[in-house]
Design a protein around this motif. Structure first.
Motif, PDB file in Angstrom:
ATOM      1  N   SER A   1      11.381   2.707 -24.527  1.00  0.00           N
ATOM      2  CA  SER A   1      12.386   2.255 -23.560  1.00  0.00           C
ATOM      3  C   SER A   1      13.746   2.905 -23.803  1.00  0.00           C
ATOM      4  O   SER A   1      14.752   2.470 -23.238  1.00  0.00           O
ATOM      5  CB  SER A   1      12.527   0.732 -23.621  1.00  0.00           C
ATOM      6  N   TRP A   2      13.794   3.944 -24.616  1.00  0.00           N
ATOM      7  CA  TRP A   2      15.064   4.614 -24.924  1.00  0.00           C
ATOM      8  C   TRP A   2      15.402   5.579 -23.807  1.00  0.00           C
ATOM      9  O   TRP A   2      14.665   6.531 -23.543  1.00  0.00           O
ATOM     10  CB  TRP A   2      14.931   5.344 -26.261  1.00  0.00           C
TER      11      TRP A   2
ATOM     12  N   LEU B   1      20.808  10.059 -30.470  1.00  0.00           N
ATOM     13  CA  LEU B   1      19.975   9.956 -31.667  1.00  0.00           C
ATOM     14  C   LEU B   1      18.888   8.916 -31.416  1.00  0.00           C
ATOM     15  O   LEU B   1      19.202   7.744 -31.158  1.00  0.00           O
ATOM     16  CB  LEU B   1      20.816   9.552 -32.880  1.00  0.00           C
ATOM     17  N   PRO B   2      17.614   9.279 -31.458  1.00  0.00           N
ATOM     18  CA  PRO B   2      16.545   8.329 -31.140  1.00  0.00           C
ATOM     19  C   PRO B   2      16.460   7.206 -32.182  1.00  0.00           C
ATOM     20  O   PRO B   2      16.759   7.424 -33.357  1.00  0.00           O
ATOM     21  CB  PRO B   2      15.282   9.202 -31.170  1.00  0.00           C
TER      22      PRO B   2
ATOM     23  N   THR C   1      14.099  15.801 -22.347  1.00  0.00           N
ATOM     24  CA  THR C   1      12.717  15.409 -22.631  1.00  0.00           C
ATOM     25  C   THR C   1      12.633  14.769 -24.009  1.00  0.00           C
ATOM     26  O   THR C   1      13.443  15.052 -24.900  1.00  0.00           O
ATOM     27  CB  THR C   1      11.755  16.618 -22.601  1.00  0.00           C
ATOM     28  N   VAL C   2      11.614  13.916 -24.168  1.00  0.00           N
ATOM     29  CA  VAL C   2      11.263  13.318 -25.460  1.00  0.00           C
ATOM     30  C   VAL C   2       9.749  13.373 -25.580  1.00  0.00           C
ATOM     31  O   VAL C   2       9.029  12.854 -24.722  1.00  0.00           O
ATOM     32  CB  VAL C   2      11.732  11.852 -25.576  1.00  0.00           C
ATOM     33  N   THR C   3       9.260  14.024 -26.630  1.00  0.00           N
ATOM     34  CA  THR C   3       7.820  14.198 -26.795  1.00  0.00           C
ATOM     35  C   THR C   3       7.428  13.952 -28.247  1.00  0.00           C
ATOM     36  O   THR C   3       8.047  14.516 -29.153  1.00  0.00           O
ATOM     37  CB  THR C   3       7.384  15.625 -26.401  1.00  0.00           C
ATOM     38  N   ALA C   4       6.414  13.133 -28.456  1.00  0.00           N
ATOM     39  CA  ALA C   4       5.884  12.909 -29.807  1.00  0.00           C
ATOM     40  C   ALA C   4       4.662  13.801 -30.016  1.00  0.00           C
ATOM     41  O   ALA C   4       3.794  13.896 -29.145  1.00  0.00           O
ATOM     42  CB  ALA C   4       5.504  11.441 -29.990  1.00  0.00           C
TER      43      ALA C   4
ATOM     44  N   VAL D   1      13.095  16.091 -29.252  1.00  0.00           N
ATOM     45  CA  VAL D   1      14.101  15.619 -28.301  1.00  0.00           C
ATOM     46  C   VAL D   1      14.902  16.818 -27.805  1.00  0.00           C
ATOM     47  O   VAL D   1      15.441  17.593 -28.604  1.00  0.00           O
ATOM     48  CB  VAL D   1      15.055  14.592 -28.948  1.00  0.00           C
ATOM     49  N   THR D   2      14.973  16.997 -26.496  1.00  0.00           N
ATOM     50  CA  THR D   2      15.756  18.074 -25.899  1.00  0.00           C
ATOM     51  C   THR D   2      16.923  17.467 -25.133  1.00  0.00           C
ATOM     52  O   THR D   2      16.731  16.606 -24.269  1.00  0.00           O
ATOM     53  CB  THR D   2      14.897  18.926 -24.949  1.00  0.00           C
TER      54      THR D   2
END
Length: 290
Positions: free
Chosen positions: A14-15, A81-82, A116-119, A130-131
């Protein structure tokens, strides 16, 4: 019903940080200081000049309160910062499009947003990519568009210990531009100050060795990228860089004899790298010209 995220992905489900708009002035002082650090004061950037590509990293510097820093010197919290526990940060690479050069001495506005956020799972465990995308506007026009790729992991991970640091890498036969470097602790300290980077791996050798497993002080990733562009700035000053794509592959350490090497490519651009005797490509960059 979609599957429930697990691992690092669950922390950022949810970030969704909102875009941020900031203003700054491209004062000549930081650019002049970087010229001096790179031992090229005779080509110091002055008010009214075009800012060299990626030198905007000297501006829009955050100033968190001392109490907001973690043990490693990085801020514990930040807009982009995640929310990952025991977060470890690595600068992986990025891309920059220069539509028009930024002009030194003039106001500039930056609009940043999460792209984008990708694990992903790699050989060292789960990683979060994280881009962040930023647009730099001057005189009402978007002049520079940049994306930075930052990789995060949860928990500490030991760095790789290299062999002897002294021998200099050999250039490849076809490489045109060569720039030898040997970053020492003083240079790393000055670059940390210029970029407001308090990460202890760049100035606290006992911490770098004992807490993060490195053999010594780590050369800043952004410093390696800027160093790769120096041969172009010195040898082809009339050519305007239109885009830069760079990747940081392996850390380099204070005291190592580095070689920045590059050559023109068949499509009218340039390919560059940072090498040591133990690694052909610590960092790489591809450049196109206007």
């Amino acid at each position: 019903m979609p599957p429930t995220p697990s691992g690092l992905a669950s922390h950022v489900e949810s970030w969704s940080p909102a875009p941020v708009t900031e203003d700054d002035v491209l004062s000549p002082a930081p650019a002049a200081a970087l010229s001096a650090l790179l031992d090229v004061p005779e080509t110091a950037v002055r008010a009214g000049d075009a800012l060299p590509p990626l030198w905007h990293w000297l501006y829009f510097l955050g100033a968190p309160a001392q109490r907001e820093l973690g043990e490693d010197g990085h801020p514990r919290h930040g807009h982009f910062l995640p929310p990952v526990p025991d977060r470890q940060r690595m600068f992986a690479g990025g891309r920059c499009e220069v539509r028009e050069p930024l002009i030194v001495g003039e106001p500039v506005q930056r609009i940043s947003g999460l792209a984008t956020v990708t694990a992903k799972r790699g050989g060292t465990g789960e990683l979060l990519f994280v881009t962040v995308r930023a647009e730099y506007l001057q005189a009402g026009r978007t002049r520079v568009v940049e994306e930075q790729d930052i990789v995060y992991r949860s928990g500490r991970a030991a760095g790789a210990h290299p062999a002897a640091l002294d021998p200099l890498a050999e250039p490849l036969a076809e490489e045109t531009w060569l720039l030898p470097l040997q970053p020492d602790p003083t240079l790393l300290f000055r670059f940390s100050a210029l970029t407001a980077n308090a990460h202890r791996i760049h100035y606290d050798a006992p911490y770098a060795r004992e807490a993060e497993g490195y053999p010594g002080l780590v050369v800043h990733g952004p410093l390696l990228v800027l160093a790769m562009l120096e041969p172009l700035r010195r040898e082809a000053p009339a050519r305007q860089v239109r885009s830069v794509s760079y990747r940081l592959r392996r850390p380099a350490f204070a005291g190592e004899r580095l070689l920045v090497a590059g050559s023109p490519t068949g499509d009218g651009g340039a390919a560059l790298r940072v090498a040591t005797h133990r690694e052909e490509r610590h960092a790489t960059a591809e450049v196109t010209f206007a």
